[in-house]
Design a protein around this motif. Sequence first.
Motif, PDB file in Angstrom:
ATOM      1  N   LYS A 109       0.826  -1.211   0.000  1.00 30.07           N
ATOM      2  CA  LYS A 109       0.000   0.000   0.000  1.00 30.07           C
ATOM      3  C   LYS A 109       0.859   1.259   0.000  1.00 30.07           C
ATOM      4  O   LYS A 109       0.577   2.233  -0.698  1.00 30.07           O
ATOM      5  CB  LYS A 109      -0.936  -0.011   1.213  1.00 30.07           C
ATOM      6  N   LYS A 110       1.939   1.230   0.779  1.00 27.23           N
ATOM      7  CA  LYS A 110       2.817   2.388   0.809  1.00 27.23           C
ATOM      8  C   LYS A 110       3.515   2.571  -0.539  1.00 27.23           C
ATOM      9  O   LYS A 110       3.675   3.702  -1.022  1.00 27.23           O
ATOM     10  CB  LYS A 110       3.857   2.244   1.920  1.00 27.23           C
ATOM     11  N   ALA A 111       3.907   1.452  -1.155  1.00 26.80           N
ATOM     12  CA  ALA A 111       4.556   1.522  -2.471  1.00 26.80           C
ATOM     13  C   ALA A 111       3.610   2.116  -3.506  1.00 26.80           C
ATOM     14  O   ALA A 111       4.010   2.946  -4.335  1.00 26.80           O
ATOM     15  CB  ALA A 111       5.014   0.131  -2.907  1.00 26.80           C
ATOM     16  N   ARG A 112       2.345   1.720  -3.440  1.00 30.33           N
ATOM     17  CA  ARG A 112       1.360   2.271  -4.375  1.00 30.33           C
ATOM     18  C   ARG A 112       1.178   3.775  -4.155  1.00 30.33           C
ATOM     19  O   ARG A 112       1.013   4.543  -5.114  1.00 30.33           O
ATOM     20  CB  ARG A 112       0.025   1.548  -4.211  1.00 30.33           C
ATOM     21  N   ARG A 113       1.204   4.168  -2.882  1.00 31.43           N
ATOM     22  CA  ARG A 113       1.071   5.591  -2.578  1.00 31.43           C
ATOM     23  C   ARG A 113       2.245   6.364  -3.159  1.00 31.43           C
ATOM     24  O   ARG A 113       2.076   7.439  -3.755  1.00 31.43           O
ATOM     25  CB  ARG A 113       0.995   5.807  -1.067  1.00 31.43           C
ATOM     26  N   LEU A 114       3.438   5.816  -3.037  1.00 28.13           N
ATOM     27  CA  LEU A 114       4.625   6.468  -3.587  1.00 28.13           C
ATOM     28  C   LEU A 114       4.541   6.584  -5.114  1.00 28.13           C
ATOM     29  O   LEU A 114       4.928   7.601  -5.699  1.00 28.13           O
ATOM     30  CB  LEU A 114       5.885   5.685  -3.188  1.00 28.13           C
ATOM     31  N   LEU A 115       4.000   5.551  -5.750  1.00 27.81           N
ATOM     32  CA  LEU A 115       3.829   5.594  -7.205  1.00 27.81           C
ATOM     33  C   LEU A 115       2.802   6.644  -7.601  1.00 27.81           C
ATOM     34  O   LEU A 115       3.006   7.419  -8.537  1.00 27.81           O
ATOM     35  CB  LEU A 115       3.404   4.221  -7.731  1.00 27.81           C
ATOM     36  N   ASP A 116       1.681   6.670  -6.876  1.00 30.94           N
ATOM     37  CA  ASP A 116       0.624   7.640  -7.190  1.00 30.94           C
ATOM     38  C   ASP A 116       1.096   9.076  -6.990  1.00 30.94           C
ATOM     39  O   ASP A 116       0.663   9.988  -7.698  1.00 30.94           O
ATOM     40  CB  ASP A 116      -0.616   7.376  -6.323  1.00 30.94           C
ATOM     41  N   GLU A 117       1.983   9.274  -6.007  1.00 33.64           N
ATOM     42  CA  GLU A 117       2.490  10.621  -5.724  1.00 33.64           C
ATOM     43  C   GLU A 117       3.685  10.984  -6.599  1.00 33.64           C
ATOM     44  O   GLU A 117       4.300  12.025  -6.407  1.00 33.64           O
ATOM     45  CB  GLU A 117       2.882  10.714  -4.241  1.00 33.64           C
ATOM     46  N   LYS A 118       4.010  10.125  -7.554  1.00 33.83           N
ATOM     47  CA  LYS A 118       5.142  10.371  -8.473  1.00 33.83           C
ATOM     48  C   LYS A 118       6.444  10.564  -7.700  1.00 33.83           C
ATOM     49  O   LYS A 118       7.277  11.396  -8.062  1.00 33.83           O
ATOM     50  CB  LYS A 118       4.876  11.596  -9.355  1.00 33.83           C
ATOM     51  N   ALA A 119       6.619   9.768  -6.636  1.00 35.81           N
ATOM     52  CA  ALA A 119       7.803   9.927  -5.796  1.00 35.81           C
ATOM     53  C   ALA A 119       9.011   9.180  -6.346  1.00 35.81           C
ATOM     54  O   ALA A 119      10.139   9.411  -5.913  1.00 35.81           O
ATOM     55  CB  ALA A 119       7.508   9.439  -4.369  1.00 35.81           C
ATOM     56  N   VAL A 120       8.784   8.276  -7.306  1.00 38.14           N
ATOM     57  CA  VAL A 120       9.888   7.496  -7.879  1.00 38.14           C
ATOM     58  C   VAL A 120      10.579   8.328  -8.942  1.00 38.14           C
ATOM     59  O   VAL A 120       9.934   8.864  -9.855  1.00 38.14           O
ATOM     60  CB  VAL A 120       9.367   6.178  -8.478  1.00 38.14           C
TER      61      VAL A 120
END
Length: 555
Positions: A16-27
């Motif tokens: 869930k945290k990884a998905r949040r990071l992806l959605d927030e364009k953090a990568v």
Amino acid sequence: MKIRESYGEISEITIKKARRLLDEKAVGRLSVRKGILTSTVRDGDLYHQQIPLGDNSKPTCSCGSGVLCAHLVAVLEAGEDILTSAGNNGRKAPRVSALDDRTALKSILDDADKESLVEFILSLRSIYKDIPVLVRKTFHDPSEDKALETQKASLLEAYYGYMEEKSKDSFEILVTELRNMHEGARRHIGSRDYLSAAISYLTIYDVSIRDTKGIDHLLMSENYKKICQEALIPLSEKKYAAPEGDLVFRHLRRICEDNGNAQELLVLLRIMKKFIATERDFDSYYRSLVICSEKKDNNPSVGHGFLYLEYELLMMIGRIDEAEELKKENPDVPDFRYMEVTSLVSKGHLPEALKLVEEGVHKAKGNWTELIRWLYLASNVNKQLQNKERFIELSIRLIALGEFNGYSQLKRSLSPQDWPLVYKRLSEDTDVRKNTKGIYKRILIEEGDLYGLLRFVREFPDFIPDHYDQLNERYPSEAAEILSSHIVSRGRRLSTKRSQEEILRLLEKLYESGHSEEADSASSSLASMHRNLKGFLTELSILRGRFTTSLYKPE
């Protein structure tokens, strides 16, 4: 996520945290050097990740967790295309990655501190007044994505609900959800929110190409499918910032993974190719293409379509060697054979081209579109080789398939002395004559062949109302006889007011053209057949009396 296949079980909290990071364009930017995939993730601080490719070494993250953290999972998901191409799961992988060609400037900008970068870009407003709009688009609000995801989930729930219940109420719910999303997409276009519009139409298309139940569902799905295709093409011409492109192609990828209608996915991919604007768009699109091409229920023609689309992708980025390798590996793809033949023709190698083109015609028998394309090419090659008889034979075959251009090409290619004999052969061809509602009648009219047209309407009298005036000038008695018989035949079924009016109109035409005897005979037959239709009999009597008592004299 498919990371579990390679790295084992991962906790739901981490996912869930990884998905949040992806959605927030953090990568950040993904790059590969010496067999190691590297990236950064901004999660409060900036963390660096290293993931070895092709061996059993463990991935590492500078956050120091010592396990597969959310930062690594996010990078693994974002870099699935690269990891797949490293061969770690045995599936087909894209042949190339456009990310390999990134410029140094793009790498610097991708790795820059976003707040500092925004401050710098805003300072350039006096020079580039549209920069603030670009900045706003670049840092897309994740809450908008969540709203679209909610709408998508609601639409899919309505679809599955109808497919399970098949009730009138569940169908109404599905209709309402589709209408709401369509209206929302139109509002997004009106407000120039093209990203939301594109994702909305992708979602509608996804639902529209799934299995249907009942004729109403089928017709509705076909309608929305066409709407989406027509809407996505102009949307592809709009400008999308890199994060927006990521989001569009992520939705495309999910559709390709979840939907089993490979033929309609091929249509969608052809449209979505126009959306490619960045290297990441290219790689994400390529991976979606690979996913679709591996579906088990693909028929050969659809599979060939995916291969040709892959060839176009490779040529798009100048990977000519890889594109040619793909052609050599798949010689049976019609588009590849067609390209080879056209190349031979352009070089003047006509005998070699003729052999391949005849094979193409033979292999395309079960595919109408392919057959027509190969027949045109075959007729062209034979024309250049001055194989007159074979050229005529192939042209007549094209005409029998409904190709008016085949007729035009044939007539232009022959001398005025040769044409009458070829036209006679053409007009008497059984397969051409079977094309009753299209090409055959059109050719007769184009040639001014009234005798041929008379023979045609005698065989198919339903067409006499359209051509009676034309035929009456040259063949009055024959045309009147056919129309009179047609009136009696059609007049047996007068169940509606409209059908009665149509018969009276045709009967009036027969009277007006001076054929009172045939018209009287037809009206008497109609009166005897419909003694209970008082209103119709009254109209019939008035019509007959009008022409019987008048001083009308035919010319």
